[in-house]
Structures are given as C-alpha cells and as structure tokens.
Design a protein around this motif. Structure first.
Motif, PDB file in Angstrom:
ATOM      1  N   GLN A  39      45.745  41.344  42.299  1.00 30.07           N
ATOM      2  CA  GLN A  39      44.116  41.825  42.634  1.00 30.07           C
ATOM      3  C   GLN A  39      43.494  40.780  43.144  1.00 30.07           C
ATOM      4  O   GLN A  39      43.148  39.808  42.235  1.00 30.07           O
ATOM      5  N   PRO A  40      43.424  40.507  44.574  1.00 28.65           N
ATOM      6  CA  PRO A  40      42.499  39.370  44.928  1.00 28.65           C
ATOM      7  C   PRO A  40      41.052  39.713  44.717  1.00 28.65           C
ATOM      8  O   PRO A  40      40.736  40.687  44.457  1.00 28.65           O
ATOM      9  N   PRO A  41      40.120  38.731  45.271  1.00 33.56           N
ATOM     10  CA  PRO A  41      38.886  38.931  44.933  1.00 33.56           C
ATOM     11  C   PRO A  41      38.218  40.313  45.626  1.00 33.56           C
ATOM     12  O   PRO A  41      37.152  40.788  45.643  1.00 33.56           O
ATOM     13  N   SER A  42      39.063  40.665  46.627  1.00 37.16           N
ATOM     14  CA  SER A  42      38.367  41.763  47.492  1.00 37.16           C
ATOM     15  C   SER A  42      38.587  43.069  46.423  1.00 37.16           C
ATOM     16  O   SER A  42      38.260  44.115  47.141  1.00 37.16           O
ATOM     17  N   ARG A  43      39.238  43.068  45.507  1.00 34.81           N
ATOM     18  CA  ARG A  43      39.347  44.377  44.573  1.00 34.81           C
ATOM     19  C   ARG A  43      40.435  44.976  44.640  1.00 34.81           C
ATOM     20  O   ARG A  43      40.825  45.495  43.904  1.00 34.81           O
ATOM     21  N   GLN A  44      41.257  44.897  45.833  1.00 34.94           N
ATOM     22  CA  GLN A  44      42.393  45.862  46.131  1.00 34.94           C
ATOM     23  C   GLN A  44      43.660  45.270  45.336  1.00 34.94           C
ATOM     24  O   GLN A  44      44.155  44.331  45.468  1.00 34.94           O
ATOM     25  N   MET A  45      43.970  46.351  44.610  1.00 35.39           N
ATOM     26  CA  MET A  45      45.083  46.250  43.721  1.00 35.39           C
ATOM     27  C   MET A  45      46.309  46.555  44.707  1.00 35.39           C
ATOM     28  O   MET A  45      46.667  47.489  45.421  1.00 35.39           O
ATOM     29  N   ILE A  46      47.476  45.400  44.761  1.00 35.40           N
ATOM     30  CA  ILE A  46      48.478  45.334  45.456  1.00 35.40           C
ATOM     31  C   ILE A  46      49.716  45.279  44.710  1.00 35.40           C
ATOM     32  O   ILE A  46      49.861  44.557  43.906  1.00 35.40           O
ATOM     33  N   LEU A  47      50.509  46.207  44.909  1.00 30.86           N
ATOM     34  CA  LEU A  47      51.963  46.467  44.411  1.00 30.86           C
ATOM     35  C   LEU A  47      52.590  45.148  44.554  1.00 30.86           C
ATOM     36  O   LEU A  47      52.969  44.878  45.708  1.00 30.86           O
ATOM     37  N   VAL A  48      52.947  44.220  43.781  1.00 31.30           N
ATOM     38  CA  VAL A  48      54.023  43.044  44.265  1.00 31.30           C
ATOM     39  C   VAL A  48      55.493  43.446  44.311  1.00 31.30           C
ATOM     40  O   VAL A  48      56.102  42.990  44.930  1.00 31.30           O
ATOM     41  N   ILE A  49      55.835  43.872  42.867  1.00 29.62           N
ATOM     42  CA  ILE A  49      57.034  44.194  42.497  1.00 29.62           C
ATOM     43  C   ILE A  49      57.369  45.231  41.538  1.00 29.62           C
ATOM     44  O   ILE A  49      56.220  45.301  40.531  1.00 29.62           O
ATOM     45  N   ARG A  50      58.494  45.969  41.386  1.00 36.79           N
ATOM     46  CA  ARG A  50      58.861  46.830  40.443  1.00 36.79           C
ATOM     47  C   ARG A  50      60.063  46.624  39.915  1.00 36.79           C
ATOM     48  O   ARG A  50      60.912  46.263  40.683  1.00 36.79           O
ATOM     49  N   GLN A  51      60.261  47.220  38.833  1.00 38.67           N
ATOM     50  CA  GLN A  51      61.548  47.141  38.128  1.00 38.67           C
ATOM     51  C   GLN A  51      61.933  48.428  37.408  1.00 38.67           C
ATOM     52  O   GLN A  51      61.006  48.747  36.613  1.00 38.67           O
ATOM     53  N   GLU A  52      63.152  49.121  37.670  1.00 38.92           N
ATOM     54  CA  GLU A  52      63.542  50.200  36.590  1.00 38.92           C
ATOM     55  C   GLU A  52      64.093  49.464  35.356  1.00 38.92           C
ATOM     56  O   GLU A  52      64.992  48.663  35.409  1.00 38.92           O
ATOM     57  N   ALA A  53      64.038  50.109  34.302  1.00 36.19           N
ATOM     58  CA  ALA A  53      64.247  49.578  33.122  1.00 36.19           C
ATOM     59  C   ALA A  53      65.778  49.817  32.932  1.00 36.19           C
ATOM     60  O   ALA A  53      66.472  49.009  32.278  1.00 36.19           O
ATOM     61  N   TYR A  54      66.258  50.555  33.413  1.00 42.99           N
ATOM     62  CA  TYR A  54      67.659  51.112  33.309  1.00 42.99           C
ATOM     63  C   TYR A  54      68.703  50.006  34.146  1.00 42.99           C
ATOM     64  O   TYR A  54      69.912  50.041  34.173  1.00 42.99           O
ATOM     65  N   LYS A  55      67.984  49.330  35.247  1.00 45.47           N
ATOM     66  CA  LYS A  55      68.830  48.148  35.712  1.00 45.47           C
ATOM     67  C   LYS A  55      68.873  47.041  35.182  1.00 45.47           C
ATOM     68  O   LYS A  55      67.716  46.563  34.841  1.00 45.47           O
ATOM     69  N   GLN A  56      69.751  46.713  35.384  1.00 45.18           N
ATOM     70  CA  GLN A  56      70.318  45.283  34.493  1.00 45.18           C
ATOM     71  C   GLN A  56      69.703  44.070  35.607  1.00 45.18           C
ATOM     72  O   GLN A  56      69.162  42.914  35.197  1.00 45.18           O
ATOM     73  N   GLN A  57      69.930  44.431  36.866  1.00 42.14           N
ATOM     74  CA  GLN A  57      69.423  43.197  37.833  1.00 42.14           C
ATOM     75  C   GLN A  57      68.044  42.940  37.971  1.00 42.14           C
ATOM     76  O   GLN A  57      67.340  44.179  38.385  1.00 42.14           O
ATOM     77  N   ASN A  58      67.698  41.870  38.009  1.00 46.96           N
ATOM     78  CA  ASN A  58      66.205  41.687  38.191  1.00 46.96           C
ATOM     79  C   ASN A  58      66.062  41.739  39.655  1.00 46.96           C
ATOM     80  O   ASN A  58      66.547  41.561  40.789  1.00 46.96           O
ATOM     81  N   ALA A  59      64.617  42.411  39.817  1.00 43.52           N
ATOM     82  CA  ALA A  59      64.169  42.725  41.297  1.00 43.52           C
ATOM     83  C   ALA A  59      63.716  41.429  41.857  1.00 43.52           C
ATOM     84  O   ALA A  59      63.091  40.559  41.199  1.00 43.52           O
TER      85      ALA A  59
END
Lengths: 116, 115
Positions: A39-59
């Motif tokens: 969330q930069p000062p502009s207030r806009q929440m931006i999705l950076v990265i996601r991870q599924e818990a069932y996956k062992q490989q790091n995103a």
C-alpha cells in the motif's frame, strides 16, 4: 482466534539491496492462501504475491519471493534489488476458503523505506 | 472496467449525519468485500457479497452500518448517525473466483472524516 503478526513495524533498505519482511500467522486450518499486499501513499492496495498452503514450492514474482514455512506458520517476503518505488506499507494476509466467507485477515503492516 | 472504483474519494461529514459510500467492482467479479482501515485497528473485514448468496455481515461493527449490492455489481456501504470513531479509510475489493484464493483487487478507498 485467527491472527497475523508482522513483528517489524518499520524497516529500511538501501536502493539495490535486499530486504526481508517477516510474517507469522495462526490458524488451525490446513487449506488456506497467503498474500502480501503493498500500500503506497496513494492508498491503493496492490497484490504483490500469493502462495497456496498446499504447495511446498515458494512463490516468486520478479524481484519478490516468499519463504513459506508451513510447520512454523511463517511467510516472509524477500524483495531483491530494492527500488525507490518499493517504498510502501506491506501487509501480510491470508484467506481460509471455506463456508460462505473468504475474508482477508491482515497483519498490522510493515512500513518499508528505501534509501537512495 | 479497468479496476475497482470507489466514490467519493474523500468525505467529511458532521457527527450524526448519514453517509453512503459507493463501490464499482471489476466487471465480471462475483465477490465483493468491504474493509475498514483505521490507525488503531488496522485493516478490518466488514462485509462480503458472493453472487446471489446471503452476505457475510459478521464484520459490521454496529447496526448503524449496512451494505447492499444491487444487480450483483455496484455496492453501497451506508453508515447511519456517524460517530467520530467511524473516521477511517473504507476499502472495497472484488475477486473473480470462489475458493481458489486468487486474491482480491482493491479500490483506492474512501477516506471518511467525521467532525
């Protein structure tokens, strides 16, 4: 109670260096999804990265990667080659996709400063 | 639309007045969420709409708060008899799939100030 803890209220990094933001969470569920939002000062929440818990490989997403340790319930974000535009509040969050609700549970955030 | 839009961007109101905050989700997104972001409480879930299912209202802090979603698209969050503690940024988000954790896409928020 389901909680997300970000133990570093503020962090700073030099431009072009690497920084790691910490996050731990508490849930008894085995199926969930983890996220980092910016969330930069502009207030806009931006999705950076996601991870599924069932996956062992790091995103990984370009300069952003995570270190997901399911047993430790830890989900840290590594930013490589930091840029001035990375300066923002970073929020760790998760969703448990069950029942009728998929609300995000957020940590309190970490303010990242990037020094030129 | 290109993204989630919210209006107004900023709203100043007097204590005791009613306010309406609007959210236009990304076209085609079936799920819509409202969150509140305040200094003391961080980011809190308020309400969740998914298609034609009954909304999850479990996060609404009091009966002064209500929300509706018309035609499965636009949503309005209404706060009646506003109090100073309602001052916060109200964020709307939408997502396209259910149960896949694909992530929610946020609007720019409405900053509400109650004087």
């Amino acid at each position: 109670a389901q909680t997300v803890t970000q133990s570093q209220p503020e962090m700073s990094v030099q431009e072009a260096e690497t920084v790691t933001l910490s996050c731990t969470y508490d849930t008894s569920e085995s199926d969930y999804y983890l996220f980092w939002y910016k969330q930069p000062p502009s207030r806009q929440m931006i999705l950076v990265i996601r991870q599924e818990a069932y996956k062992q490989q790091n995103a990984t997403e370009n300069r952003f990667s995570v270190n997901f340790q399911k047993a430790a319930k830890s989900f840290s974000l590594k930013i490589s080659d930091s840029q001035l535009g990375d300066a923002a509040m970073y929020f760790c969050a998760y969703i448990i996709p069950q029942g009728g609700s998929e609300k995000l549970v957020f940590g309190k955030g970490t303010k990242l400063t990037v020094n030129p | 639309g290109a993204g989630v839009s919210q209006s107004p961007s900023n709203k100043v109101t007097e204590k005791g007045k009613d306010v309406e905050l609007r959210c236009d989700p990304i076209s085609g997104h079936t799920a819509l969420y409202w969150y509140r972001q305040s200094l003391g409480q961080g980011l809190e879930f308020l309400i969740y709409f998914q298609g034609n299912s009954a909304p999850d209202k479990s996060g609404l802090p009091s009966d002064r708060f209500s929300a509706e979603r018309t035609g499965g698209s636009v949503s309005t969050l209404t706060i009646q008899r506003t109090q100073q503690e309602d001052s916060a940024v109200y964020l709307c988000a939408s997502s396209s799939y259910r149960g896949t954790g694909i992530g929610q896409y946020f609007g720019p928020g409405t900053r509400l100030t109650v004087t």
